[in-house]
Scaffold this active site. Sequence first.
Site: not given
Length: 610
Positions: A2, A76, A483
């Site tokens: 957020c 979010w 990754e």
Amino acid sequence: MCGIVGYIGKRPALPILLDGLRQLEYRGYDSAGVSVMTTGKIRIAKRSGKIKDLVDLVKGRDYLKNSSLGIGHSRWATHGSPTNVNAHPHTDCSGNFAVVHNGIIENFSDIKIELIKEGHTFKSETDTEVVAHLIEKYYKGSLEKAVLKAVRDMEGSFALGVISSNEPDKLVGARRESPLVVGVGKGENFIASDIPAILKYTKKVMYIDDGEIVLLRKDRVKVLDSTGKEKKKKIDTIKWTVSSAQKSGYPHFMLKEIHEQPRVLRQIISSRLKGASGILLDGINLSDRDIKNISNIIVLACGTAYHAGCVGKYLIEKFCNIPVVVDFSSEFRYRGPIVSKNTLVIAISQSGETADTLAAVKEAKKKGAKLLSICNVVGSSLVRISDGVLYTYAGPEISVASTKAYTAQLGILYLLAFYIAERKNLLKKELRRYLLKEFKKIPKKLQEVLDEKSKIQKLASRYYTFGSFLYLGRNLNYPTALEGALKLKEISYIPAEGYAAGEMKHGPIALIDEYRAVVCIVPESKTYEKMISNIQEICARKGKVIIVASEEDRDIRRFTKEIIYIPKINELFSPIVTVLPLQLLAYYIAVKRGCDIDQPRNLAKSVTVE
Ligand code: AGP
């Protein structure tokens, strides 16, 4: 997650709030809203969807434009699904108080039950709505005092922005464990979760600390501690430029940030390597004695930063003769870790706001460890609780998928390993000279990979329909495999797994068939022949092999045509270079699949909840 933003001043608040939210959208993007004060009333516009949907919503609403006080939010979702009702701002029963919030109020159900008993009525499923009702309950003529009382009842984490129609000359912010920065302007002031939201308007900032409340008027900023006493705060000047937080002509922030990697590494070299005086790690805050006393190192991090830590483990153990454990921050606290006063904890975080990492390092500090952080964001929460800080200075990383922060973290980890080894007299002069000479070649090699990106783009167009990918690497490039797989899954949503190549025969080989793409990272190395055996095993089972190999390795063509060549590089430094084609591969595959590159579904840039 957020993002919150707030404005008080002389200009129209709405465009400033919307602009700020656009800059913060990377923090959460399932709903958005604003609340502004006009003609003594709080007006709200909010909805599920992205900021552009909010912009459409406010278009015809002229009454929202005559205001110079307001707050905004990009969400979010944690409590309550992303609906119009659950979008922020939230208000109390009277509609006189509006609140935006980043964080989680852990005891919100208990508070809500009490407030309902007292006659309050709720509209949403969010934890945040209790904040507005608590402020309503405690309000006795002073907004900041009501906020102060409300936050005392709250457990959990929060950064708040609050306005009230009772006092239209005030904007109040509060912080506990979620980031909050104040932008200090001339006749106007701002609050925001992150600097890019206010960078266009001011470079003067004040970092709000845990437990503090901030009261903004258009020409004054007052910070209060948790008892309500006024505190003196320092004003810092930000060095980032506005353009560094923009796309500069690239279609996505991710592509821009991938391209920035040679520059970022060049910057690390020019600022950290100085002629005869060697490696400059100002901020490390460890004396030679402290270094000699280090008994063990624990690296704490999440996601991509964790993968950087895995490379760091190889380097530190190899050069410094210190045992290193790399732990996910979210696991560390729950396994009864052995930490002593001679333990050095290295926390790695791009944002410095990751809740799991903050919680883990606090635990380690409680047990007596020294805390050194590797971080990109100046003034972040992690930095402020660290004993020493090594900044990566990669500039703002906006794309949710981390790229330049990763290679910058690796760059710092190499220098840290060499630095510690040097202080322990474990690094001979000639070897040091050789290592630093090789290190300085990295930016050029990264640029060479970027120059060949069209080949990776073509490769992506042949593979973007594949249903799953396996990434294999060994030794220093095992973290690269992790990754590479993380990048692909987070932006393209293709299931991808990173594996230590030697482990393949212990299970994952069962997955290999002609529908499986297997990315093998095979630079020149002491495990080269072993990787070749793995490739043979995959080919024998009809797996579709994609190889990342050194430019001089022509022999490897016997296995596949799908080869991404990277410049020849010493194995030790290869992880910084091998990851780059994998970032590009993930990027181009996701573009071909029509994915939202910079804001992948379900994710947020800073994970500020545990
Ligand atoms: C990376 O691409 C991810 N989006 C994510 O794993 C990230 O690295 C992780 O959340 C840690 O963030 P931090 O570096 O800001 O602590």
